[in-house]
Design a protein around this motif. Structure first.
Motif, PDB file in Angstrom:
ATOM      1  N   LYS A 177     -46.964  -1.649 -22.376  1.00  0.00           N
ATOM      2  CA  LYS A 177     -45.690  -0.955 -22.470  1.00  0.00           C
ATOM      3  C   LYS A 177     -44.579  -1.948 -22.750  1.00  0.00           C
ATOM      4  CE  LYS A 177     -43.484   2.652 -22.795  1.00  0.00           C
ATOM      5  NZ  LYS A 177     -43.703   3.400 -23.989  1.00  0.00           N
ATOM      6  N   GLN A 178     -43.759  -1.586 -23.669  1.00  0.00           N
ATOM      7  CA  GLN A 178     -42.632  -2.412 -24.078  1.00  0.00           C
ATOM      8  C   GLN A 178     -41.468  -2.221 -23.102  1.00  0.00           C
ATOM      9  OE1 GLN A 178     -42.856  -4.516 -26.707  1.00  0.00           O
ATOM     10  NE2 GLN A 178     -44.994  -3.883 -26.770  1.00  0.00           N
ATOM     11  N   PRO A 179     -40.473  -3.090 -23.157  1.00  0.00           N
ATOM     12  CA  PRO A 179     -39.279  -2.901 -22.324  1.00  0.00           C
ATOM     13  C   PRO A 179     -38.589  -1.573 -22.661  1.00  0.00           C
ATOM     14  CG  PRO A 179     -39.292  -5.090 -23.303  1.00  0.00           C
ATOM     15  CD  PRO A 179     -40.423  -4.321 -23.923  1.00  0.00           C
ATOM     16  N   TRP A 180     -37.796  -1.097 -21.738  1.00  0.00           N
ATOM     17  CA  TRP A 180     -37.087   0.163 -21.940  1.00  0.00           C
ATOM     18  C   TRP A 180     -36.138   0.037 -23.131  1.00  0.00           C
ATOM     19  CZ3 TRP A 180     -37.391   4.735 -19.069  1.00  0.00           C
ATOM     20  CH2 TRP A 180     -38.252   4.699 -17.971  1.00  0.00           C
ATOM     21  N   THR A 181     -36.130   1.066 -23.959  1.00  0.00           N
ATOM     22  CA  THR A 181     -35.218   1.085 -25.103  1.00  0.00           C
ATOM     23  C   THR A 181     -33.964   1.871 -24.734  1.00  0.00           C
ATOM     24  OG1 THR A 181     -36.157   3.123 -25.998  1.00  0.00           O
ATOM     25  CG2 THR A 181     -37.162   1.038 -26.719  1.00  0.00           C
ATOM     26  N   ALA A 182     -32.938   1.742 -25.548  1.00  0.00           N
ATOM     27  CA  ALA A 182     -31.692   2.478 -25.316  1.00  0.00           C
ATOM     28  C   ALA A 182     -31.934   3.984 -25.418  1.00  0.00           C
ATOM     29  CB  ALA A 182     -30.624   2.038 -26.318  1.00  0.00           C
ATOM     30  N   GLU A 183     -32.814   4.382 -26.348  1.00  0.00           N
ATOM     31  CA  GLU A 183     -33.131   5.811 -26.503  1.00  0.00           C
ATOM     32  C   GLU A 183     -33.815   6.353 -25.252  1.00  0.00           C
ATOM     33  OE1 GLU A 183     -34.171   3.513 -28.907  1.00  0.00           O
ATOM     34  OE2 GLU A 183     -32.452   3.913 -30.199  1.00  0.00           O
ATOM     35  N   GLU A 184     -34.738   5.563 -24.693  1.00  0.00           N
ATOM     36  CA  GLU A 184     -35.417   5.995 -23.468  1.00  0.00           C
ATOM     37  C   GLU A 184     -34.433   6.080 -22.307  1.00  0.00           C
ATOM     38  OE1 GLU A 184     -40.018   4.572 -23.463  1.00  0.00           O
ATOM     39  OE2 GLU A 184     -38.522   2.972 -23.354  1.00  0.00           O
ATOM     40  N   ASP A 185     -33.530   5.109 -22.220  1.00  0.00           N
ATOM     41  CA  ASP A 185     -32.523   5.147 -21.161  1.00  0.00           C
ATOM     42  C   ASP A 185     -31.657   6.399 -21.275  1.00  0.00           C
ATOM     43  OD1 ASP A 185     -33.369   2.790 -20.032  1.00  0.00           O
ATOM     44  OD2 ASP A 185     -31.815   1.545 -20.971  1.00  0.00           O
ATOM     45  N   GLU A 186     -31.245   6.725 -22.487  1.00  0.00           N
ATOM     46  CA  GLU A 186     -30.415   7.912 -22.705  1.00  0.00           C
ATOM     47  C   GLU A 186     -31.179   9.189 -22.349  1.00  0.00           C
ATOM     48  OE1 GLU A 186     -27.173  10.083 -23.289  1.00  0.00           O
ATOM     49  OE2 GLU A 186     -27.242   7.900 -23.340  1.00  0.00           O
ATOM     50  N   LYS A 187     -32.434   9.246 -22.773  1.00  0.00           N
ATOM     51  CA  LYS A 187     -33.256  10.428 -22.476  1.00  0.00           C
ATOM     52  C   LYS A 187     -33.449  10.578 -20.971  1.00  0.00           C
ATOM     53  CE  LYS A 187     -37.593  12.622 -23.808  1.00  0.00           C
ATOM     54  NZ  LYS A 187     -38.809  12.494 -24.613  1.00  0.00           N
ATOM     55  N   LEU A 188     -33.715   9.467 -20.291  1.00  0.00           N
ATOM     56  CA  LEU A 188     -33.896   9.507 -18.835  1.00  0.00           C
ATOM     57  C   LEU A 188     -32.611   9.963 -18.153  1.00  0.00           C
ATOM     58  CD1 LEU A 188     -35.686   8.922 -16.372  1.00  0.00           C
ATOM     59  CD2 LEU A 188     -34.862   6.574 -16.445  1.00  0.00           C
ATOM     60  N   SER A 189     -31.481   9.461 -18.612  1.00  0.00           N
ATOM     61  CA  SER A 189     -30.195   9.857 -18.024  1.00  0.00           C
ATOM     62  C   SER A 189     -29.959  11.355 -18.188  1.00  0.00           C
ATOM     63  CB  SER A 189     -29.050   9.087 -18.677  1.00  0.00           C
ATOM     64  OG  SER A 189     -29.159   7.722 -18.391  1.00  0.00           O
ATOM     65  N   LYS A 190     -30.242  11.885 -19.380  1.00  0.00           N
ATOM     66  CA  LYS A 190     -30.061  13.327 -19.613  1.00  0.00           C
ATOM     67  C   LYS A 190     -30.979  14.154 -18.720  1.00  0.00           C
ATOM     68  CE  LYS A 190     -28.531  13.138 -24.413  1.00  0.00           C
ATOM     69  NZ  LYS A 190     -28.880  13.431 -25.805  1.00  0.00           N
ATOM     70  N   LEU A 191     -32.232  13.716 -18.583  1.00  0.00           N
ATOM     71  CA  LEU A 191     -33.182  14.460 -17.750  1.00  0.00           C
ATOM     72  C   LEU A 191     -32.748  14.462 -16.286  1.00  0.00           C
ATOM     73  CD1 LEU A 191     -36.518  13.197 -19.323  1.00  0.00           C
ATOM     74  CD2 LEU A 191     -35.653  15.544 -19.384  1.00  0.00           C
ATOM     75  N   VAL A 192     -32.287  13.325 -15.791  1.00  0.00           N
ATOM     76  CA  VAL A 192     -31.877  13.243 -14.388  1.00  0.00           C
ATOM     77  C   VAL A 192     -30.583  14.028 -14.169  1.00  0.00           C
ATOM     78  CG1 VAL A 192     -31.129  11.677 -12.550  1.00  0.00           C
ATOM     79  CG2 VAL A 192     -33.065  11.055 -13.995  1.00  0.00           C
ATOM     80  N   ARG A 193     -29.651  13.942 -15.098  1.00  0.00           N
ATOM     81  CA  ARG A 193     -28.406  14.715 -14.975  1.00  0.00           C
ATOM     82  C   ARG A 193     -28.674  16.215 -14.987  1.00  0.00           C
ATOM     83  NH1 ARG A 193     -25.862  12.431 -19.561  1.00  0.00           N
ATOM     84  NH2 ARG A 193     -26.247  10.238 -19.235  1.00  0.00           N
ATOM     85  N   GLY A 194     -29.760  16.623 -15.612  1.00  0.00           N
ATOM     86  CA  GLY A 194     -30.122  18.042 -15.644  1.00  0.00           C
ATOM     87  C   GLY A 194     -30.414  18.610 -14.264  1.00  0.00           C
ATOM     88  N   TYR A 195     -30.716  17.754 -13.305  1.00  0.00           N
ATOM     89  CA  TYR A 195     -30.980  18.216 -11.944  1.00  0.00           C
ATOM     90  C   TYR A 195     -29.708  18.401 -11.138  1.00  0.00           C
ATOM     91  CZ  TYR A 195     -35.985  17.790 -12.387  1.00  0.00           C
ATOM     92  OH  TYR A 195     -37.269  17.980 -12.763  1.00  0.00           O
ATOM     93  N   GLY A 196     -28.586  17.929 -11.654  1.00  0.00           N
ATOM     94  CA  GLY A 196     -27.319  18.080 -10.938  1.00  0.00           C
ATOM     95  C   GLY A 196     -27.361  17.314  -9.629  1.00  0.00           C
ATOM     96  N   SER A 197     -26.892  17.963  -8.561  1.00  0.00           N
ATOM     97  CA  SER A 197     -26.852  17.292  -7.258  1.00  0.00           C
ATOM     98  C   SER A 197     -28.142  17.510  -6.469  1.00  0.00           C
ATOM     99  CB  SER A 197     -25.655  17.796  -6.446  1.00  0.00           C
ATOM    100  OG  SER A 197     -25.805  19.188  -6.224  1.00  0.00           O
TER     101      SER A 197
END
Length: 122
Positions: free
Chosen positions: A66-86
């Motif tokens: 596995k390669q280091p985290w990319t900016a696209e993966e970071d953005e996707k992860l942020s969107k997925l986590v924000r989807g859970y709200g609080s």
């Protein structure tokens, strides 16, 4: 374990793997206990285990590391986590949307690097 427990366990193994029931090289698999195994059949099973282990090692070395985290993966992860709200984040669900990234790695990436509530000042 008692001899009876060992016999019961061995009979379970024989039910799972019928290859162990067949006599090897003319040697009988029937002994004093009625369900004993010859030296040759045990050797055969050990060879199969070694081969499976060797095949597994070959498969893991062929997998791409596995390669280091990319900016696209970071953005996707942020969107997925924000989807859970609080609410509590379901990391296993998040990981299913992040191919090649297990849930523990997603959680660590979020909590250690991406979470905006992290204070990065000294």
């Amino acid at each position: 374990r008692t001899a009876r427990q060992l016999r019961q366990r061995w009979n379970q193994v024989l039910a799972i793997d019928p290859h162990l029931q067949q006599p090897k090289n003319g040697l009988s698999s029937q002994g004093k206990g009625g369900g004993t195994v010859t030296h040759r059949s045990v050797t055969h099973e050990k060879e199969r285990q070694r081969q499976r282990k060797k095949d597994g090692a070959a498969n893991t070395s062929a997998k791409k590391r596995k390669q280091p985290w990319t900016a696209e993966e970071d953005e996707k992860l942020s969107k997925l986590v924000r989807g859970y709200g609080s609410g509590e984040v379901e990391w296993s669900t998040v990981a299913t949307n992040m191919p090649g990234r297990p849930s523990m790695r997603c959680k660590e990436r979020w909590t250690m690097v991406l979470d905006p509530s992290i204070s990065r000042s000294p």
